[in-house]
Enzyme design. Sequence first.
Site, short mmCIF file in Angstrom:
data_model
loop_
_atom_site.label_atom_id
_atom_site.label_comp_id
_atom_site.label_asym_id
_atom_site.label_seq_id
_atom_site.Cartn_x
_atom_site.Cartn_y
_atom_site.Cartn_z
N GLU A 1 1.06 -0.98 1.17
CA GLU A 1 1.73 0.30 1.51
C GLU A 1 0.76 1.47 1.52
O GLU A 1 1.11 2.59 1.16
CB GLU A 1 2.90 0.60 0.56
CG GLU A 1 3.97 -0.44 0.49
CD GLU A 1 4.58 -0.77 1.84
OE1 GLU A 1 4.50 0.06 2.76
OE2 GLU A 1 5.11 -1.88 1.99
N GLY A 2 -0.45 1.21 2.00
CA GLY A 2 -1.50 2.24 1.96
C GLY A 2 -2.21 2.13 0.63
O GLY A 2 -1.62 2.40 -0.42
#
Lengths: 596, 596
Positions: B440-441
């Site tokens: 998620e990053g």
Amino acid sequence: MPSYNAPLRDMRFVMDEVFDFAAGYQTHGLTDATPDLVDAVLEESAKFASEVLAPLNRTGDEEGCHFDNGVVTTPKGFKEAYQQYVDNGWAAMSGPVEFGGQGLPASLGLVVNEMTAAANYAWNMYPGLTHGCASAIRAHGSQEQKELYLNKLVPGHWTGTMCLTEPHCGTDLGLIKTRAVPQADGSYSVTGTKIFISSGEHDMAENIVHLVLAKLPDAPAGTKGISLFIVPKFLPDANGEKGERNGVVCGSIEHKMGIKASATCVMNFDGATGFLIGEVNKGLNCMFTMMNGARLGTGMQGLCHGEVSYQNAVAYAKDRLQMRSLSGPAEPEKPADPIIVHPDVRRMLLTMKAFNEGNRALAYYTAQLLDSAHYSQDEAVRANAEDQLAFLTPICKAFMTETGLEVTLLGMQVFGGHGYIREWGQEQQVRDCRIAPIYEGTNGIQALDLLGRKVLMSQGKLLRAFSKEVHLFCQANEGHAQFGEYFNKLTALNAQWGELTQKVAVKSMQNKEEVGAAAMDFLMFSGYVIHAFFWLKMAVVAQQKLEAGSSDAAFYQGKLATQEFYFKRLLPRAQAHVEALEAGADALMRMTADQF
Amino acid sequence: MPSYNAPLRDMRFVMDEVFDFAAGYQTHGLTDATPDLVDAVLEESAKFASEVLAPLNRTGDEEGCHFDNGVVTTPKGFKEAYQQYVDNGWAAMSGPVEFGGQGLPASLGLVVNEMTAAANYAWNMYPGLTHGCASAIRAHGSQEQKELYLNKLVPGHWTGTMCLTEPHCGTDLGLIKTRAVPQADGSYSVTGTKIFISSGEHDMAENIVHLVLAKLPDAPAGTKGISLFIVPKFLPDANGEKGERNGVVCGSIEHKMGIKASATCVMNFDGATGFLIGEVNKGLNCMFTMMNGARLGTGMQGLCHGEVSYQNAVAYAKDRLQMRSLSGPAEPEKPADPIIVHPDVRRMLLTMKAFNEGNRALAYYTAQLLDSAHYSQDEAVRANAEDQLAFLTPICKAFMTETGLEVTLLGMQVFGGHGYIREWGQEQQVRDCRIAPIYEGTNGIQALDLLGRKVLMSQGKLLRAFSKEVHLFCQANEGHAQFGEYFNKLTALNAQWGELTQKVAVKSMQNKEEVGAAAMDFLMFSGYVIHAFFWLKMAVVAQQKLEAGSSDAAFYQGKLATQEFYFKRLLPRAQAHVEALEAGADALMRMTADQF
């Protein structure tokens, strides 16, 4: 597929340029270790590590060890690699000549061990523990025991273990229940269960020599009633060869997070024949001979996994194209820039590089002390080396593994999502490394050993000895044109080290919990100071080489950049440990157990 | 066997005593969420989590997912647990009423999610991603798309995915190669390969709705040419039911370090029918709706694993007998004292408790902002909540996962050697948690998002808004009889936060790399300040309760002790981040790539 190439340039930098191993070999009369021989040993072991051991690392992890009714099978290729290791004389390299060893320096043994362990840590556990077992027998065994066992252990024909832990006790060995009952023939009948026995059973060698802590029926309670026994899997026959099967069997192997190819065994001793080693009830002292070596070895584990993780992270960071440099495209002909252009990726890689190389300097410094302790003709030199080893061992074990684990975690992070995928190998380094802060005495225990036993019980003597070295180095370089600010910083930290010790000593007179409350932060602070010391040592050498017009300028400039990074971006953590330490025991002890 | 019991007392402390969720529900007209109903939801979901999901956590890890020719089978019991989750209405709990949801507050959804995710994170990935998929369709889909898909996704009959990453790009989505070719009927033919697709294929629900980033043939280069498509595994038929099989298949699943029961899929789209969602070339914006939710969810992962690890570590520390307290035997009738008496064990447990509860406060504060953003009638309140969410999301994602990972590593350490053994469960928490700082990053990307996009691009506005809250709280408590020194500390840190930002802003005008070089340390500093803020909030409440003569004094005294511990032993780390940050970019950028 991850790879490992022994970082010979970095290793030689520390051996030859920072510490001058060769001069030590001359001083100690280790004349066999000529520069040519050392070169050959390094080149050949690097090859063995990267070509034979490294390719078995991922497969060994996936396959693990198999247990079937007392028999343990190691992963495919492990046995053959071990045979090659024995046949080519690696096992015997730094062992004593009178028992089939080659008598090469302990320091060289440690350097070679760095390579084999980095290439395949789980595999390296089998010969690694053997060295510890042999050194305990050498230090405490009778002449007969030495001849019987060392002639087999030193060349690696048999392997060794250390059997301490039981289900209900690890740290607190005073609680052990394994019993040794004297027999008419002078031997003992050993009965009990030991757990977490690395290499307790396997298929790589024809016999396994267990060193077992047990209590005699009339032994005093606690640690003062522990004796040490040799309990071989097969009893030696009249010719010293593998004879009758002894009453010790492997009950099961553990399912672990990592080092899966290393068999961690439950060992059941059921009236097994054991032979006392050393004196009755002095077993723990004998075991410490073995444990100190094992603790240094475990410290090396932090460096080994860190090095492999770093090598692969750098390669990935140069290869993986993602986003553009904020300063403008670095490689405009490609769809994106390699991620090594991004400052946060560099922060991670430099943290890895700084800790690894600081750890290597610390380890090789310690390796030189091993040489002095073993081989010096001068009693004062030997005694001083023993003191320094006593002081540095818990720091090597704990600081090198704490930082090593951090390095492997960063090495996964550099890979992004691929770091989490087994095939890429970075996550195995984390899993394998994660045991290092735990076993051979948890890092919390190391911290207590450092602050309580080594520093405070010696009235600060051991710390002062090391601290004086730092002081002399700073004094000799006061006002250094290039590194003045860093020498000032190190001088201040070195003074603070003593002051902190004083403060804890005073507080601990009022509250015994203060030592335990301060220990871990004290150890971490010590580690950061020691790394600062070694980084400045390395920087001074690198600067001299650059000024002398070295043709290897990029290498030395990299050292200078990493030294700057360490001082500016990692060393500030030392003060967080000081603040935590100075907060004292109250903030830890006021909670009642039920408030947790 | 590890266990999980929802820490309802701690959860209610934050919900009811620190933040007053109930008042928020009244303000926003969320009248269904009565105290009785909230109680029932908490009790029942706690039961579902500990009785149904937690027992499948270890077995799910050992068994993993199986892949066979495009078919993915989840571990034993997963499918049945999911069916129960759907049947009992948990899936639909906070979904919109018009699509079969129960319309309960988002904040309550987050609290329930804490429990199911802590009990079994891998299992929770399946419904977790569905929520994200549904919210993106709700925000950007046409009415027809909403009716077609939300009626299935909201109650959990179908599940959802987000398909962003490709083999050559994760962070840099501008590089994606998946193509969407317009068809005569208004649909698109989608072709390409996506990797790391959580829940991309499984056997738990009858259909899977993929949200896929792809480029039209004539799309502009880079991120401005990305569109978002709905690509269902089975195309809905005329009645909105599962119809014809679409051209998307799972090519393989990944072998991972952890969350092994969550299927991480390679998804091959081969002329699959896709439906544009939102506008052409605005796909990334649509995806961000989904990603912000996912980032909060990932932040929760740090808390969830940390909580389980803490619970089991405390139980072990009270049970395991080893050594005596240095203050004298605590339990003289036993062979040794429980290890919770030792200061270093307490240091570890208190670090875990402090981070977990600080993270919970941060998460629940954010949950209240979700309510305000979703349900407030007041536009200014909604806008302010959106701003604060934008600011806090990267901090939740990164700081909660960095500290969560540290907590799980400590939770293993408390167990000594047993922490490394799979059966005890502590090492699984580390392995499962380790993905959270990555996906998620990555946390490095979150740090850039925070400092670059959120703080500097808003000219400091978003930071000032939060910082003002801290300021008002400190001002209102200036000279506090009990916590005066802590309020002074927080006031100083709060001022320093703004000054640091100024410094980086000025430096970044001369060198664009300064933002990237400062980002991670800035994020960590921010996290430590925010935890300090919430810990003081919690301490003030606890103190009030104690002064009012609460019968639950031990609970509140535990809060006070942990707040003291946090300020004295963890918060000092903030200054190490300041020093590192202020060192600037040069120490990172001077290394050439070949010097690494």
